[in-house]
Design an enzyme around this catalytic site. Structure first.
Site, short mmCIF file in Angstrom:
data_model
loop_
_atom_site.label_atom_id
_atom_site.label_comp_id
_atom_site.label_asym_id
_atom_site.label_seq_id
_atom_site.Cartn_x
_atom_site.Cartn_y
_atom_site.Cartn_z
N GLY A 184 3.06 7.30 7.68
CA GLY A 184 4.43 7.46 7.21
C GLY A 184 5.33 6.31 7.62
O GLY A 184 6.36 6.07 7.01
N HIS B 178 0.81 -1.22 0.00
CA HIS B 178 0.00 0.00 0.00
C HIS B 178 0.84 1.27 0.00
O HIS B 178 0.35 2.34 -0.29
CB HIS B 178 -1.00 0.00 1.16
CG HIS B 178 -0.40 0.24 2.51
ND1 HIS B 178 -0.18 -0.76 3.42
CD2 HIS B 178 0.00 1.37 3.12
CE1 HIS B 178 0.33 -0.26 4.52
NE2 HIS B 178 0.44 1.05 4.37
N ASP C 28 -0.05 -7.59 1.41
CA ASP C 28 0.46 -6.23 1.59
C ASP C 28 1.98 -6.16 1.66
O ASP C 28 2.55 -5.47 2.51
CB ASP C 28 -0.16 -5.59 2.83
CG ASP C 28 -0.15 -4.06 2.74
OD1 ASP C 28 0.17 -3.53 1.66
OD2 ASP C 28 -0.45 -3.41 3.75
N SER D 169 4.55 3.05 7.53
CA SER D 169 4.30 1.81 6.80
C SER D 169 5.52 1.37 6.01
O SER D 169 6.14 2.16 5.31
CB SER D 169 3.14 1.99 5.83
OG SER D 169 1.93 1.69 6.45
N LEU E 95 -7.64 -1.88 -15.16
CA LEU E 95 -9.00 -1.69 -15.66
C LEU E 95 -9.36 -0.22 -15.76
O LEU E 95 -9.85 0.24 -16.78
CB LEU E 95 -10.00 -2.43 -14.77
CG LEU E 95 -11.47 -2.36 -15.16
CD1 LEU E 95 -11.68 -2.91 -16.58
CD2 LEU E 95 -12.33 -3.12 -14.17
N GLY E 96 -9.11 0.52 -14.66
CA GLY E 96 -9.29 1.97 -14.73
C GLY E 96 -10.57 2.51 -14.14
O GLY E 96 -11.10 3.51 -14.63
N VAL E 97 -11.09 1.84 -13.09
CA VAL E 97 -12.28 2.38 -12.42
C VAL E 97 -11.97 2.67 -10.97
O VAL E 97 -11.13 2.02 -10.35
CB VAL E 97 -13.47 1.40 -12.49
CG1 VAL E 97 -13.88 1.16 -13.92
CG2 VAL E 97 -13.17 0.09 -11.78
N GLN E 98 -12.65 3.66 -10.45
CA GLN E 98 -12.63 3.92 -9.01
C GLN E 98 -13.88 3.28 -8.44
O GLN E 98 -14.99 3.52 -8.92
CB GLN E 98 -12.64 5.41 -8.71
CG GLN E 98 -12.66 5.72 -7.22
CD GLN E 98 -12.94 7.17 -6.92
OE1 GLN E 98 -13.27 7.92 -7.83
NE2 GLN E 98 -12.83 7.55 -5.67
#
Length: 362
Positions: free
Chosen positions: A206, A93, A124, A208, A267-270
């Protein structure tokens, strides 16, 4: 039963979920507490992190500060040097959605551009490679078998995303082998992480990707999550042995349902985690992954998907929420064709074949 935790992440305007499900629109950043410890550097966080003590950089071999560039935003996190040739361990992340990554070695101040070797989007973990690096001091990694509740630990990282010498937050191990479920928030779906070290060290935005040290200055975990609110502090770290096992798989180029090597499919979606607000699920959809934004020129846009549509299936597999969409796309590679089924705002069902593009980091 697992409880929802908020993982500290530092930007709202650009989110890339597994297999590049989510991309947000806009240019202003602000602090956000969902994924832990990644904070915006182009705008102040909504709440400044509590002060923690700076520690001498000379005592931090192998610790790095990570700065990522996103469309219209920037963010920061922490990492650790795995090899003298510049392989870096961090949280996925920290680098998700990045279009460029800069890594600064804390002990020397030297900065390098970095590329993503691969990432485990479920657990992660990510591995980066620095360009032109050699002779780097590596982190003092440990695989303790006797870590126990009550042992002293210190969480170290780029608290507040300010760069320079990291800060340290001391504490003790309060529990082992913990399972937490992060709280779905905005365009980021919740996820469940297992086998975590719990500590009362104040893991902050900060931090992470940074080290959790034991009393012998060995890295026993990678700072990953934090619980927000209440009267006690609860930070969470992935045990270093687990992180290194995943890193080895990435280094060996072993892609899987969880591990993506190199840049992911896009894909390009939110996607939105809430049915409220401006866009709502249609009665026909009932459930699914609600689209709150589509990036121009992407496969999703070319297929005719728009904000307010709800994705209900990928390749015939039902999608009931944003995390299902993340899982359905995990492991796909750029150039693969998938069938996307959705319900538009008027309740009409549609389906089309979409060829996934090459995206930024997960």
């Amino acid at each position: 039963m697992t409880k929802p935790y908020r993982r500290r992440r530092g930007r709202l305007t650009y989110v890339a979920a597994t297999a590049m499900v989510a991309l947000a629109l806009g240019g202003c950043t602000r602090g956000r507490l969902h994924r832990p410890a990644r904070v915006p550097t182009t705008a102040p966080a909504t709440a400044a992190p509590a002060p923690v003590a700076p520690i001498a950089s000379s005592g931090l071999p192998g610790v790095v500060n990570i700065d990522v560039r996103l469309p219209g935003a920037r963010a920061a996190g922490t990492g650790m040097v795995l090899t003298s040739g510049g392989e870096i361990l961090t949280n996925n992340h920290v680098i998700e959605g990045s279009t460029s990554i800069t890594v600064t070695i804390v002990t020397t101040g030297a900065s390098y551009s970095a590329t993503v070797v691969g990432a485990d989007v479920v657990d992660d973990i990510a591995v980066l490679q620095l360009s032109g690096a050699s002779g780097l001091a590596t982190a003092n990694l440990s695989s303790p078998t006797n870590l126990a509740v009550g042992d002293a630990v210190t969480g170290v990282g780029n608290a507040g995303g300010t760069g320079g010498t990291p800060s340290a937050s001391p504490g003790v191990v309060t529990a082992l082998d913990q399972t937490i479920t992060t709280q779905a928030e905005g365009s980021a779906a919740g996820e469940t992480l297992h086998g975590l070290i719990e500590t009362n060290a104040d893991i902050q935005a900060g931090d992470s990707g940074g080290p959790l040290f034991d009393a012998n200055d060995q890295v026993v975990g990678i700072d990953t999550a934090a619980e927000e609110g209440g009267y006690t502090t609860a930070g969470y770290a992935i045990p270093i042995a687990s992180a290194l096992s995943i890193a080895q798989q990435i280094e060996n180029g072993q892609a899987s349902a969880n591990v993506v090597i190199g840049n992911p499919a896009f894909l390009g979606v939110q996607v939105s985690s809430s049915t409220g607000g401006r866009y709502r699920y249609s009665q026909a959809a009932g459930s699914g992954a609600l689209i709150s934004g589509v990036v121009s020129g992407t496969p999703a846009a070319n297929a005719g998907l728009v904000a307010g549509d709800t994705i209900t299936a990928i390749d015939g597999t039902s999608i009931t929420d944003p995390s299902d969409l993340t899982s359905a796309l995990a492991g796909h590679t750029p150039g693969q064709q998938i069938t996307v089924t959705w319900v538009n705002g008027s309740g009409a069902a549609q389906s089309t074949a979409v060829t996934l593009a090459t995206g930024p980091a997960l």
